[in-house]
Design a protein around this motif. Structure first.
Motif, PDB file in Angstrom:
ATOM      1  N   PRO A  50     -11.157  -0.680  11.366  1.00  0.00           N
ATOM      2  CA  PRO A  50     -11.689   0.114  10.291  1.00  0.00           C
ATOM      3  C   PRO A  50     -12.748  -0.694   9.596  1.00  0.00           C
ATOM      4  CG  PRO A  50      -9.826   0.791  10.746  1.00  0.00           C
ATOM      5  CD  PRO A  50      -9.763  -0.377  11.161  1.00  0.00           C
ATOM      6  N   GLU A  51     -13.949   0.054   9.034  1.00  0.00           N
ATOM      7  CA  GLU A  51     -14.711  -0.511   8.126  1.00  0.00           C
ATOM      8  C   GLU A  51     -14.015  -0.398   6.735  1.00  0.00           C
ATOM      9  OE1 GLU A  51     -18.681   0.451   8.104  1.00  0.00           O
ATOM     10  OE2 GLU A  51     -18.827   0.598  10.167  1.00  0.00           O
ATOM     11  N   SER A  52     -14.359  -1.297   5.944  1.00  0.00           N
ATOM     12  CA  SER A  52     -13.678  -1.174   4.530  1.00  0.00           C
ATOM     13  C   SER A  52     -14.031   0.082   3.871  1.00  0.00           C
ATOM     14  CB  SER A  52     -13.890  -2.153   3.575  1.00  0.00           C
ATOM     15  OG  SER A  52     -13.774  -3.555   4.075  1.00  0.00           O
ATOM     16  N   ARG A  53     -13.012   0.490   3.237  1.00  0.00           N
ATOM     17  CA  ARG A  53     -13.585   2.139   2.489  1.00  0.00           C
ATOM     18  C   ARG A  53     -12.828   2.011   0.989  1.00  0.00           C
ATOM     19  NH1 ARG A  53     -10.815   3.442   6.755  1.00  0.00           N
ATOM     20  NH2 ARG A  53     -12.337   4.987   7.252  1.00  0.00           N
ATOM     21  N   THR A  54     -13.717   2.548   0.165  1.00  0.00           N
ATOM     22  CA  THR A  54     -13.492   2.506  -1.250  1.00  0.00           C
ATOM     23  C   THR A  54     -12.577   3.590  -1.610  1.00  0.00           C
ATOM     24  OG1 THR A  54     -15.840   1.896  -1.585  1.00  0.00           O
ATOM     25  CG2 THR A  54     -14.827   2.479  -3.612  1.00  0.00           C
ATOM     26  N   VAL A  55     -11.638   3.088  -2.513  1.00  0.00           N
ATOM     27  CA  VAL A  55     -10.391   4.278  -2.637  1.00  0.00           C
ATOM     28  C   VAL A  55     -10.121   4.018  -4.367  1.00  0.00           C
ATOM     29  CG1 VAL A  55      -9.441   4.147  -0.280  1.00  0.00           C
ATOM     30  CG2 VAL A  55      -8.638   2.479  -2.077  1.00  0.00           C
ATOM     31  N   THR A  56      -9.562   5.189  -4.798  1.00  0.00           N
ATOM     32  CA  THR A  56      -8.800   4.958  -5.835  1.00  0.00           C
ATOM     33  C   THR A  56      -7.220   4.939  -5.800  1.00  0.00           C
ATOM     34  OG1 THR A  56      -8.903   7.426  -6.185  1.00  0.00           O
ATOM     35  CG2 THR A  56     -10.685   5.972  -7.343  1.00  0.00           C
ATOM     36  N   VAL A  57      -6.467   4.427  -6.471  1.00  0.00           N
ATOM     37  CA  VAL A  57      -5.008   4.545  -6.529  1.00  0.00           C
ATOM     38  C   VAL A  57      -4.658   5.477  -7.343  1.00  0.00           C
ATOM     39  CG1 VAL A  57      -2.749   3.152  -6.797  1.00  0.00           C
ATOM     40  CG2 VAL A  57      -4.759   1.897  -5.912  1.00  0.00           C
ATOM     41  N   LEU A  77     -12.635   9.395   6.750  1.00  0.00           N
ATOM     42  CA  LEU A  77     -12.346   9.567   8.191  1.00  0.00           C
ATOM     43  C   LEU A  77     -11.027  10.011   8.807  1.00  0.00           C
ATOM     44  CD1 LEU A  77     -13.643   9.665  11.142  1.00  0.00           C
ATOM     45  CD2 LEU A  77     -13.406   6.859  10.829  1.00  0.00           C
ATOM     46  N   TYR A  78      -9.931   9.439   8.085  1.00  0.00           N
ATOM     47  CA  TYR A  78      -8.581   8.946   8.503  1.00  0.00           C
ATOM     48  C   TYR A  78      -7.638   9.958   7.598  1.00  0.00           C
ATOM     49  CZ  TYR A  78      -9.882   5.928  11.949  1.00  0.00           C
ATOM     50  OH  TYR A  78     -10.678   5.190  12.929  1.00  0.00           O
ATOM     51  N   THR A 114     -11.715   0.495  -9.141  1.00  0.00           N
ATOM     52  CA  THR A 114     -11.807   1.210  -7.873  1.00  0.00           C
ATOM     53  C   THR A 114     -11.791   0.121  -6.810  1.00  0.00           C
ATOM     54  OG1 THR A 114     -13.399   3.032  -8.712  1.00  0.00           O
ATOM     55  CG2 THR A 114     -13.416   2.376  -6.399  1.00  0.00           C
ATOM     56  N   TRP A 115     -10.931   0.375  -5.828  1.00  0.00           N
ATOM     57  CA  TRP A 115     -10.632  -0.781  -4.873  1.00  0.00           C
ATOM     58  C   TRP A 115     -11.222  -0.389  -3.450  1.00  0.00           C
ATOM     59  CZ3 TRP A 115      -8.047  -4.954  -6.616  1.00  0.00           C
ATOM     60  CH2 TRP A 115      -7.350  -4.716  -7.775  1.00  0.00           C
ATOM     61  N   ILE A 116     -11.280  -1.421  -2.810  1.00  0.00           N
ATOM     62  CA  ILE A 116     -11.916  -1.382  -1.268  1.00  0.00           C
ATOM     63  C   ILE A 116     -10.809  -1.883  -0.429  1.00  0.00           C
ATOM     64  CG2 ILE A 116     -13.473  -2.394   0.217  1.00  0.00           C
ATOM     65  CD1 ILE A 116     -15.341  -2.952  -2.333  1.00  0.00           C
ATOM     66  N   ILE A 117     -10.460  -1.034   0.616  1.00  0.00           N
ATOM     67  CA  ILE A 117      -9.128  -1.655   1.533  1.00  0.00           C
ATOM     68  C   ILE A 117     -10.014  -2.678   2.641  1.00  0.00           C
ATOM     69  CG2 ILE A 117      -7.655  -0.845   3.210  1.00  0.00           C
ATOM     70  CD1 ILE A 117      -7.476   1.677   1.989  1.00  0.00           C
ATOM     71  N   ASN A 118      -9.402  -3.872   2.745  1.00  0.00           N
ATOM     72  CA  ASN A 118      -9.731  -4.758   3.484  1.00  0.00           C
ATOM     73  C   ASN A 118      -9.119  -4.835   4.668  1.00  0.00           C
ATOM     74  OD1 ASN A 118     -10.574  -7.047   4.956  1.00  0.00           O
ATOM     75  ND2 ASN A 118     -10.591  -8.530   3.032  1.00  0.00           N
ATOM     76  N   ASP A 124      -1.525  -8.036  13.481  1.00  0.00           N
ATOM     77  CA  ASP A 124      -0.818  -7.224  14.704  1.00  0.00           C
ATOM     78  C   ASP A 124      -1.781  -6.172  15.169  1.00  0.00           C
ATOM     79  OD1 ASP A 124      -0.564  -5.246  13.008  1.00  0.00           O
ATOM     80  OD2 ASP A 124       1.800  -5.425  12.843  1.00  0.00           O
ATOM     81  N   GLY A 125      -2.925  -5.971  14.650  1.00  0.00           N
ATOM     82  CA  GLY A 125      -3.708  -4.549  15.105  1.00  0.00           C
ATOM     83  C   GLY A 125      -3.451  -3.409  14.748  1.00  0.00           C
ATOM     84  N   VAL A 126      -2.424  -3.104  13.835  1.00  0.00           N
ATOM     85  CA  VAL A 126      -1.953  -1.871  13.523  1.00  0.00           C
ATOM     86  C   VAL A 126      -2.782  -1.615  12.107  1.00  0.00           C
ATOM     87  CG1 VAL A 126      -0.033  -0.370  12.988  1.00  0.00           C
ATOM     88  CG2 VAL A 126       0.033  -1.877  14.817  1.00  0.00           C
ATOM     89  N   TRP A 127      -3.831  -1.200  12.221  1.00  0.00           N
ATOM     90  CA  TRP A 127      -4.694  -0.760  10.997  1.00  0.00           C
ATOM     91  C   TRP A 127      -4.452   0.660  10.295  1.00  0.00           C
ATOM     92  CZ3 TRP A 127      -7.648  -2.511  15.323  1.00  0.00           C
ATOM     93  CH2 TRP A 127      -8.041  -3.662  15.223  1.00  0.00           C
ATOM     94  N   ILE A 128      -4.126   1.528  11.217  1.00  0.00           N
ATOM     95  CA  ILE A 128      -3.584   2.800  10.858  1.00  0.00           C
ATOM     96  C   ILE A 128      -2.772   3.355  11.838  1.00  0.00           C
ATOM     97  CG2 ILE A 128      -4.437   5.306  10.486  1.00  0.00           C
ATOM     98  CD1 ILE A 128      -7.323   3.991  10.098  1.00  0.00           C
ATOM     99  N   ASP A 129      -1.477   3.504  11.476  1.00  0.00           N
ATOM    100  CA  ASP A 129      -0.471   3.946  12.418  1.00  0.00           C
ATOM    101  C   ASP A 129      -0.288   5.582  12.789  1.00  0.00           C
ATOM    102  OD1 ASP A 129       1.096   5.322  10.441  1.00  0.00           O
ATOM    103  OD2 ASP A 129       2.624   3.956  10.183  1.00  0.00           O
ATOM    104  N   GLU A 130       0.324   5.966  13.524  1.00  0.00           N
ATOM    105  CA  GLU A 130       0.506   7.505  13.911  1.00  0.00           C
ATOM    106  C   GLU A 130       0.663   8.345  12.788  1.00  0.00           C
ATOM    107  OE1 GLU A 130       2.855   5.343  15.979  1.00  0.00           O
ATOM    108  OE2 GLU A 130       1.767   5.156  17.670  1.00  0.00           O
TER     109      GLU A 130
END
Length: 189
Positions: A50-57, A77-78, A114-118, A124-130
């Motif tokens: 996924p492309e990096s996304r800006t988030v707040t914690v 998106l997710y 404000t953070w960016i998820i890298n 291991d290729g698991v960026w977003i799990d089920e």
């Protein structure tokens, strides 16, 4: 109603299977949070990084796990709120020496940006799990959460990450006796 012994066994097996596979509602943990905290599954729902996304914690579940909200609707998106598990380094875990101090620094550090998820660091290729949990690192303009924790002496790398960009900050903190390197015997071992 007359239930045969064979039917009773089938019912018990079905109920046990349902309970063991997590079909019950999530119960709050000790902090009152019901956010998912499971480890990554073997496959990723994202077929490409996924492309990096800006988030707040929104919530710090532990120094390596956060509940976050994307700041832009196009970043959602997710999901509009999800759990982020950090990868590539370690901190004290609940019950270990220095956990409370590490958690306090984590909360202080993430509350100021404000953070960016890298997602690039995921090996291991698991960026977003089920379950919709994300795996990556937190970056911000001029601040990297992992570097802050490492330089302060509240995080460490495993031997598997010996070529990591965080190795120098870890070495400097360890040599200076910063944070848990002095106060917690065996930290980082």
């Amino acid at each position: 109603m007359n239930i045969t012994p064979k039917a009773r066994v089938a019912i018990v097996v079905a109920l046990a299977t349902a309970l063991l596979t997590g079909c019950s509602a999530a119960a709050p943990d000790a902090s009152g949070s019901t956010a998912p905290t499971s480890a990554a599954s073997a496959t990723s729902v994202a077929q490409t990084r996924p492309e990096s996304r800006t988030v707040t914690v929104d919530e710090v579940l532990d120094p390596m796990t956060f509940v976050v909200t994307p700041t832009k609707t196009t970043d959602a998106l997710y999901g509009t709120k999800f759990t982020l598990h950090l990868v590539d380094f370690n901190t004290a875990v609940k019950g270990e020496c220095g956990y409370d101090e590490t958690l306090a620094l984590a909360k202080k550090t993430v509350s100021t940006h404000t953070w960016i998820i890298n997602y690039a660091v995921v090996k291991d290729g698991v960026w977003i799990d089920e379950k919709g949990d994300h795996y990556g690192m937190l970056d911000s303009s001029g601040a990297v959460y992992e570097q802050t924790m490492m330089k302060s002496g509240f995080a460490y790398l495993t031997a598997a990450n010996a070529d990591n960009y965080l190795l120098n900050p870890q070495r400097e903190a360890k040599n200076a006796g910063s944070g848990l390197w002095t106060t917690c015997p065996g930290f980082g071992a």
